[in-house]
Design an enzyme around this catalytic site. Structure first.
Site, mmCIF file in Angstrom:
data_model
loop_
_atom_site.group_PDB
_atom_site.id
_atom_site.type_symbol
_atom_site.label_atom_id
_atom_site.label_comp_id
_atom_site.label_asym_id
_atom_site.label_seq_id
_atom_site.Cartn_x
_atom_site.Cartn_y
_atom_site.Cartn_z
ATOM 1 N N HIS A 4 0.973 -1.082 -0.007
ATOM 2 C CA HIS A 4 -0.043 -0.064 0.100
ATOM 3 C C HIS A 4 1.011 1.206 -0.120
ATOM 4 C CE1 HIS A 4 -4.243 -1.180 0.086
ATOM 5 N NE2 HIS A 4 -3.882 -2.298 0.990
ATOM 6 N N GLU A 5 1.963 1.186 0.850
ATOM 7 C CA GLU A 5 2.727 2.366 1.148
ATOM 8 C C GLU A 5 3.557 2.860 -0.322
ATOM 9 O OE1 GLU A 5 2.729 4.588 3.366
ATOM 10 O OE2 GLU A 5 1.302 3.704 4.575
ATOM 11 N N ARG A 51 2.297 1.911 -3.431
ATOM 12 C CA ARG A 51 1.749 2.484 -4.577
ATOM 13 C C ARG A 51 1.603 4.033 -4.851
ATOM 14 N NH1 ARG A 51 -2.135 -0.914 -7.155
ATOM 15 N NH2 ARG A 51 -1.051 -2.523 -7.949
ATOM 16 N N ARG A 90 -0.914 -19.188 -17.958
ATOM 17 C CA ARG A 90 0.110 -18.418 -18.419
ATOM 18 C C ARG A 90 1.482 -18.988 -18.058
ATOM 19 N NH1 ARG A 90 -2.319 -12.524 -18.111
ATOM 20 N NH2 ARG A 90 -3.548 -12.512 -20.077
ATOM 21 N N ASN A 91 1.651 -19.536 -16.795
ATOM 22 C CA ASN A 91 2.921 -20.200 -16.277
ATOM 23 C C ASN A 91 3.339 -21.241 -17.223
ATOM 24 O OD1 ASN A 91 4.621 -20.183 -14.020
ATOM 25 N ND2 ASN A 91 4.072 -22.254 -13.904
ATOM 26 N N ASP A 144 1.723 -29.056 -19.530
ATOM 27 C CA ASP A 144 2.507 -28.236 -20.323
ATOM 28 C C ASP A 144 3.560 -29.496 -20.864
ATOM 29 O OD1 ASP A 144 4.704 -28.501 -18.716
ATOM 30 O OD2 ASP A 144 3.947 -26.839 -17.474
#
Length: 471
Positions: free
Chosen positions: A238-239, A241, A352-353, A385
């Site tokens: 948070h800090e 951002r 996506r991995n 995969d």
């Protein structure tokens, strides 16, 4: 745990009975008791047989007594012996120490029994000579059983019941708290750090109670450390951002005022800021999911449709890398009160991995099916995969935050948060996620989610493997 209970019970039960058997046999076998004349038949017959034995010996010597003994003893397990006043056998045979002990202990006109197998009757014949008539019984298993059971059957049964109950209570007293601690440990292993050992165990005032208290203290400490770690990640995310947003604005202003020679520098700065912003976003997502908070209102969700959308996007990206994604579904699957953003993030990270790790020219296979064999119907999503897989000892660890496998090349990149986010999102929906290596190569991620119902099945194929496309 029941095996431990049985082991404790059987060991104590057998030990107790072995000790009781030794004590009973020792006391019965070494006991010397007097047999009263009535109503015991042997005490009544003894004077008559003794008088006849003395008469036979005094009239015909040792040979006459031997004939008398054979005529009155048809059992090879018994032997009649006549001792004179000097405690010597009239037939000049050796007398055992136990026999002499019983003979010396016998009083005139008294039938004495030693160890249940030697009887001695001391008397004076009609001619005035003292004698001891003895009967020797050879011991066997039947006689030992009679010693244990005879004359005290009710006592033996009562003793057996008492010993069994005491051993059961002792085994339960030891095994029950261990089972409670084991059950609590399993809950902790499944992620429930609020689990504690029942108070009934902690109040025992013994080593098991101390173990339970130490276990609870350990879990409390772990819970505190993990909560502190989560709060730290959440606070840092948070800090950071706001400063990142200001840096982006500053970069845009500087780009407007700069010359074209600095464009390469600004592109590098943009990439770094985007990577940091992505990492902060993933940290916030992971922190929110670990805290059990949804990104918005829960709603009924068609999981099959969500997987199709994510697979289509992943296939579009894979085509540019010379790879492809294929999907096989089994109809619409409705999830009640689901968080679509969390599930989409989970599916995107897993798929996506797989696209990232699979070899160029290969196909990522996605299969969405239904498992009705469990108590609750499960939607099963399998993503396979054709990559190098992971070491067997890392199959569980890859779902931990910031865990990355050491190695070289592109496949080892990333920040180690994607699968951790997927794991928390699935856990938030009461599901499970696990990994397994394929043979000869590749990795399979399996997601299981409880669902409400399914629509008629259909098959969906997104694309064919694009082997002709190069990176």
């Amino acid at each position: 745990m029941y095996r431990l209970f049985l082991k404790i019970f059987l060991w104590y039960w057998l030990t107790a009975w072995a000790m009781i058997a030794i004590v009973l046999l020792g006391s019965r076998l070494n006991a010397m008791k007097q047999v009263s004349s009535a109503p015991n038949m042997y005490a009544t017959v003894a004077p008559i047989m003794a008088a006849e034995a003395a008469k036979a010996y005094e009239s015909g010597g040792p040979e006459a007594f031997a004939r008398f003994s054979r005529s009155n003893d048809h059992n090879s397990q018994r032997q009649l012996v006549l001792l004179d006043g000097s405690y010597k056998d009239v037939q000049s045979r050796p007398v055992s120490e136990d026999g002499l002990r019983a003979a010396h202990a016998a009083k005139e006109g008294q039938l004495l029994v030693l160890r249940g197998r030697i009887a001695a009757y001391k008397f004076v014949s009609s001619s005035g000579h003292p004698y001891i008539l003895m009967l020797f019984l050879k011991s066997n298993l039947r006689q030992i059983g009679e010693i244990l059971w005879g004359g005290g059957f009710v006592f033996t049964i009562s003793l057996m019941l008492l010993v069994t109950l005491l051993c059961l209570g002792l085994a339960y007293h030891i095994a029950s708290p261990i089972r409670s601690i084991q059950s609590t440990a399993r809950r902790v292993a499944q992620g429930d750090l609020k689990a504690r050992v029942p108070q009934s165990v902690s109040r025992r005032f013994d080593e098991l109670a101390a173990l339970a208290k130490d276990f609870d203290s350990m879990v409390s400490r772990l819970d505190s450390l993990i909560q502190t770690q989560k709060k730290l990640l959440n606070s840092v995310s948070h800090e950071l951002r706001s400063p990142l947003a200001r840096i982006n604005i500053s970069l845009a202003l500087l780009r407007d005022r700069s010359t074209g020679d600095s464009e390469d520098l600004f592109q590098r700065l943009d990439r770094d800021v985007i990577r940091i912003d992505l990492l902060m976003g993933q940290l916030l997502t992971l922190s929110r999911l670990e805290s059990g908070f949804s990104s918005g209102e829960r709603e009924d969700l068609d999981f099959a449709q969500l997987v199709e959308e994510v697979a289509a996007d992943a296939n579009f990206e894979a085509q540019a890398l010379g790879k492809s994604v294929s999907l096989q579904t089994n109809g619409s699957i409705l999830l009640r009160r689901a968080d679509p953003h969390a599930l989409r993030s989970a599916c995107e990270n897993v798929i996506r991995n797989a696209v990232r790790f699979t070899r160029p020219g290969s196909d990522v296979q996605i299969i969405l099916d239904v498992d009705r064999s469990a108590a609750e119907p499960l939607a099963v999503l399998s993503v396979r995969d054709d990559g190098p897989g992971v070491p067997e000892d890392s199959l569980q660890a890859i779902f931990q935050p910031f865990y990355r496998i050491n190695g070289d090349g592109e496949a080892m990149g990333g920040n180690g948060l994607g699968l951790a986010i997927a794991s928390e999102a699935i856990r938030l929906h009461r599901g499970t996620i696990r990994a397994a290596n394929l043979r000869p190569n590749g990795l399979e991620i399996i997601i299981q989610l409880p669902f409400a119902y399914e629509a008629p099945s259909h098959m969906s194929e997104l694309s064919k493997p694009a082997h002709s496309i190069t990176v």
